[in-house]
Design a protein around this motif. Structure first.
Motif, PDB file in Angstrom:
ATOM      1  N   ARG A  33       0.863  -1.171   0.000  1.00  0.00           N
ATOM      2  CA  ARG A  33       0.000   0.000   0.000  1.00  0.00           C
ATOM      3  C   ARG A  33       0.904   1.228   0.000  1.00  0.00           C
ATOM      4  O   ARG A  33       1.823   1.322   0.807  1.00  0.00           O
ATOM      5  CB  ARG A  33      -0.922   0.023   1.228  1.00  0.00           C
ATOM      6  N   GLY A  34       0.655   2.152  -0.913  1.00  0.00           N
ATOM      7  CA  GLY A  34       1.480   3.343  -0.999  1.00  0.00           C
ATOM      8  C   GLY A  34       1.480   4.125   0.300  1.00  0.00           C
ATOM      9  O   GLY A  34       0.427   4.369   0.877  1.00  0.00           O
ATOM     10  N   TYR A  35       2.667   4.470   0.787  1.00  0.00           N
ATOM     11  CA  TYR A  35       2.756   5.145   2.085  1.00  0.00           C
ATOM     12  C   TYR A  35       2.276   6.590   2.020  1.00  0.00           C
ATOM     13  O   TYR A  35       2.007   7.210   3.042  1.00  0.00           O
ATOM     14  CB  TYR A  35       4.163   5.062   2.662  1.00  0.00           C
ATOM     15  N   GLY A  36       2.137   7.118   0.792  1.00  0.00           N
ATOM     16  CA  GLY A  36       1.579   8.444   0.626  1.00  0.00           C
ATOM     17  C   GLY A  36       0.188   8.404   0.026  1.00  0.00           C
ATOM     18  O   GLY A  36      -0.763   8.993   0.542  1.00  0.00           O
ATOM     19  N   ASP A 102      11.717   3.952   5.126  1.00  0.00           N
ATOM     20  CA  ASP A 102      13.064   4.516   5.197  1.00  0.00           C
ATOM     21  C   ASP A 102      13.071   5.900   4.554  1.00  0.00           C
ATOM     22  O   ASP A 102      12.615   6.069   3.428  1.00  0.00           O
ATOM     23  CB  ASP A 102      14.071   3.613   4.469  1.00  0.00           C
ATOM     24  N   ASP A 103      13.585   6.882   5.281  1.00  0.00           N
ATOM     25  CA  ASP A 103      13.760   8.235   4.733  1.00  0.00           C
ATOM     26  C   ASP A 103      12.454   8.811   4.194  1.00  0.00           C
ATOM     27  O   ASP A 103      12.424   9.410   3.113  1.00  0.00           O
ATOM     28  CB  ASP A 103      14.823   8.244   3.624  1.00  0.00           C
ATOM     29  N   GLY A 104      11.370   8.599   4.907  1.00  0.00           N
ATOM     30  CA  GLY A 104      10.089   9.130   4.456  1.00  0.00           C
ATOM     31  C   GLY A 104       9.075   9.117   5.576  1.00  0.00           C
ATOM     32  O   GLY A 104       9.338   8.641   6.682  1.00  0.00           O
ATOM     33  N   VAL A 105       7.915   9.658   5.298  1.00  0.00           N
ATOM     34  CA  VAL A 105       6.828   9.688   6.263  1.00  0.00           C
ATOM     35  C   VAL A 105       5.740   8.742   5.780  1.00  0.00           C
ATOM     36  O   VAL A 105       5.240   8.880   4.655  1.00  0.00           O
ATOM     37  CB  VAL A 105       6.259  11.120   6.403  1.00  0.00           C
TER      38      VAL A 105
END
Length: 199
Positions: A33-36, A102-105
């Protein structure tokens, strides 16, 4: 039993060489599932990897990278996974991957321990109710701070820990012991695992 886990990041894999190297099972990413965006997305190499690993005689299971923020989304993810699996027989479980971005919200970053755990439980129970084996992928940080292991105790753990020996005090069924393994048939680094089997 030694195994690998792979996604489209590993590119094209020669599964016969993988099997000939002694690898006995593969956990293959079915999607995420896309984290954004929150959209459900199939891994671009899912079917090719499944077909190749099965043809080479490996036991196969799959994993899904969750970003569910509630039980309804978790159930939808499990149903999505099972839809993608039509026509395949699994010997290994379906794993719910609850790791951080990693390196994201990520959409799950601010969930409570209770909500995150209920989501994982709903995903796994939906899988189990359909006749598959279910499993949760996590590391010791998640075990200690982000999951209610009592709630999830009926589901085996696929444990990630890249130390020489596992650091967790809790039971696990599969140990992912490195992310920088090398296996014939796979270009570059690949995660290596050991499935614990009672003899």
């Amino acid at each position: 039993m030694p195994g690998v886990d792979v996604s489209y990041y590993q590119g094209d894999i020669d599964w016969k060489l993988v099997a000939d190297s002694g690898i006995e099972f593969a956990m293959i990413r079915v999607g995420y599932r896309g984290y954004g965006s929150g959209k459900l997305v199939e891994d671009a190499k899912f079917h090719k990897n499944m077909q190749g690993a099965i043809a080479a005689g490996l036991d196969v299971g799959v994993y899904f990278f969750t970003q569910a923020v509630n039980e309804a989304e978790a159930k939808a993810e499990a149903e999505y996974v099972m839809k993608q699996l039509q026509g395949y027989n699994l010997q290994m479980p379906i794993a719910c991957d609850v790791e951080d971005i990693d390196d994201g919200v990520g959409r799950m970053d601010n969930l409570s321990v209770s909500q995150r755990s209920r989501n994982a439980a709903v995903f796994c129970q939906t899988i189990k109710d359909a006749g598959y084996d279910a499993m949760i992928y996590c590391n010791m940080y998640y075990e200690a701070y982000k999951l209610d292991l009592e709630l999830l105790s009926v589901f085996p753990i696929w444990y990630a820990d890249y130390n020489r020996y596992p650091q967790t005090p809790y039971h696990f069924a599969v140990w992912q012991y490195t992310s920088s393994g090398r296996v014939d048939g796979i270009d570059g680094n690949v995660d290596l695992n050991i499935q614990m089997i009672a003899r």
